[in-house]
Enzyme design. Structure first.
Site, PDB file in Angstrom:
ATOM      1  N   HIS A 112      -7.136  -6.115  -0.346  1.00 55.98           N
ATOM      2  CA  HIS A 112      -6.075  -5.349  -0.549  1.00 55.98           C
ATOM      3  C   HIS A 112      -4.781  -5.976  -0.136  1.00 55.98           C
ATOM      4  CE1 HIS A 112      -3.931  -1.406  -0.449  1.00 55.98           C
ATOM      5  NE2 HIS A 112      -3.878  -1.553   0.843  1.00 55.98           N
ATOM      6  N   ASP A 169      -9.015  -4.669  -5.866  1.00 55.00           N
ATOM      7  CA  ASP A 169      -8.475  -3.763  -4.766  1.00 55.00           C
ATOM      8  C   ASP A 169      -9.285  -2.610  -4.465  1.00 55.00           C
ATOM      9  OD1 ASP A 169      -6.873  -2.240  -3.114  1.00 55.00           O
ATOM     10  OD2 ASP A 169      -5.168  -3.125  -3.549  1.00 55.00           O
ATOM     11  N   SER A 174       0.804  -1.052   0.120  1.00 56.54           N
ATOM     12  CA  SER A 174      -0.065  -0.070  -0.041  1.00 56.54           C
ATOM     13  C   SER A 174       0.658   1.224  -0.111  1.00 56.54           C
ATOM     14  CB  SER A 174      -1.146  -0.191   1.094  1.00 56.54           C
ATOM     15  OG  SER A 174      -1.943   0.866   1.178  1.00 56.54           O
TER      16      SER A 174
END
Length: 517
Positions: A484, A457, A230
């Protein structure tokens, strides 16, 4: 990668390669010496010790004490790299030593920004226990500057303010508004509690990337091996831009598009959240007693009917905890990161219908890291501060337009109060952003990187991963599924094998390789 949160809405706990990698067939390069005034930082000796006292929550203390092999340390870095002789910061790290023939260190960042890497490394001892990665690499998790056990740490709110939900650092979704005076007070409170305005001015990703290079050196690695998820993909990409000659391998999982500016990325992000909400509603519609109804087309309206009354009449638990609209919306958003959590979300929504808040508050506690004694980690505050030093800032007019667009494309976030009053909480931050969007473009001398992007995602859309892989000139692994990040949890053999081949042997998969969750 949420920009700001009014509650601790964190990245889901899962943190989880066509040609021979360029770095695998090149000769080792002689690393340039750091500039003379930084030599003392690069040459410092790291004193690893037992991890007692490093945890900032009781859960971390327990995790860090769970294995006597875990070793912790703090590394000194300049607070301001333009003034190395001035004030310093200390980066906390936890090492899980390799169990076999060691390649080097694998430095790890779980995202956020604001996620603590120390607990990620501790978790890796379990999630990667059967992986060759723990045999060949020291797993090294670090809390970036301003985060967790690193000092000084960003601290904007008391635990009492967190518990009461009086911690709004967002106005682009939910019910909150922020006046000009309120925005100024918010920044001043953060500065006062965090150690000064200079601390707020030096928590951006570019400073964190320079810290990462110091960590690489003091850990004894000529080249950096890195796994970031991320926001961690942003940190990795910025490091690659600043120190391409120092990269050995990078796994960038759940990637942020380096070419996309803040406004457009927020629109794409909330589009993704709404898509996941709609998918969740469709799955719920075929189950008995779905609180969102049997027609997915009516799910948003049904959800709004359930949670909007919380604006004026929040649920207060017997022990005084409050579930208002923003907390309920935040819990739902947190759960959307992983499709396996969707049944828990819908159960929580059903409880809200019945005037109960236990499940929604539990989601917030798990995702936000609230301790059993009611103390909170500094994740949301660090997220706020780091993004203030990275992101483009909006005028009040631009922020109102952003909120209007978000309410339009992600109506499950809409409190029904309109966009007026939206204000960028970073408006009065004591320094200008340093990231310079877009970033990590036109890099020369960078070996092959591995970007992993998941088709469903909700937070970092698939196309952003494609863009990052193309920008870095690296490999892309497409993963079909709804969640995710995937590279750290150890639950997908396809992904696990590709990541291990890349990190261990610097071998990338053939082009167009796909895995399925």
């Amino acid at each position: 990668m949420p920009r700001y949160t009014s509650r601790p809405v964190a990245i889901a706990a899962s943190v989880s390669i066509s040609l021979l990698v360029l770095g695998g067939c090149s000769q080792p390069q002689t690393q340039p010496e750091p500039q003379p005034d930084l030599q003392s930082f690069y040459k410092q000796e790291v004193a690893f010790e037992p991890c007692e006292g490093y945890g900032t929550t009781s859960a971390d203390e327990d995790a860090f004490a769970s294995d006597p092999a875990f070793r912790c340390a703090r590394v000194e870095v300049p607070l301001n790299y333009d003034d190395p002789s001035g004030r310093t910061a200390h980066i906390a790290l936890l090492k899980v030593p390799a169990t076999g023939d060691r390649i080097g260190s694998l430095l790890m960042n779980p995202g956020g920004p604001g996620g603590p890497g120390m607990s990620m490394a501790a978790a890796g001892a379990t999630t990667l226990a059967d992986s060759s990665l723990t045999e060949r690499f020291d797993l090294v998790g670090f809390d970036p500057r301003g985060v967790g056990a690193s000092t000084p740490a960003i601290d904007c709110f008391t635990d009492q303010q967190n518990e009461a939900g009086d911690t709004y650092t967002t106005v682009v979704a939910g019910s909150r508004t922020l006046s000009e005076d309120g925005s100024r007070r918010l920044v001043e409170q953060c500065a006062d509690r965090s150690g000064g305005r200079d601390v707020l001015a030096h928590v951006g990703t570019r400073d964190a990337a320079r810290d990462l290079d110091v960590l690489r050196a003091v850990l004894g690695d000529d080249k950096l091996s890195y796994l970031g998820q991320s926001y961690g993909t942003r940190l990795g990409a910025v490091y690659a831009e600043m120190f391409p000659e120092n990269v050995r391998a990078m796994v960038l999982d759940g990637a942020i598009d380096p070419r996309q500016r803040t406004f457009d990325r927020r629109i794409d992000q909330f589009t993704g959240f709404q898509r996941s909400f709609d998918e969740m509603a469709t799955a719920c519609a075929v189950t008995p007693d779905c609180p969102l109804g049997t027609d997915p087309g009516e799910a948003v309206e049904n959800f709004q009917d359930i949670v909007r009354p919380l604006i004026d009449d929040p649920i207060v638990t017997a022990d005084g905890r409050v579930l208002d609209f923003d907390a309920a919306y935040g819990a739902v958003t947190a759960g959307l990161y992983d499709s396996t959590v969707w049944p828990v979300i819908t159960a929580g929504i059903a409880e809200v219908q019945a005037g109960q808040a236990d499940t929604m508050l539990k989601i917030l506690d798990v995702f936000g890291g609230r301790d059993a004694d009611g103390t909170y980690p500094n994740f949301p505050e660090a997220l706020y501060a780091i993004n203030c030093m990275d992101e483009n800032r909006n005028t009040p007019e631009q922020e109102v337009e952003l909120k209007r667009r978000i309410q339009e494309i992600a109506p499950f976030t809409d409190a029904g109060l309109g966009p007026d009053g939206a204000r960028d909480p970073c408006e009065f931050w004591p320094a200008q952003p340093t990231l310079d969007l877009p970033y990590a473009t036109d890099i020369e001398g960078l070996p092959d990187t591995l970007t992993i992007s998941i088709t469903g995602d909700p937070s970092t859309p698939y196309e952003g991963g494609v863009s990052l892989a193309n920008t870095l000139g690296g490999s892309l692994l497409t993963v079909d599924g709804e969640r995710h990040t995937v590279a750290f949890g150890g639950t997908n053999p396809c992904v696990n094998g590709i990541v291990a081949d890349y990190l261990l042997d610097l071998t990338s998969p053939p082009a167009e390789t796909r895995c399925t969750l």
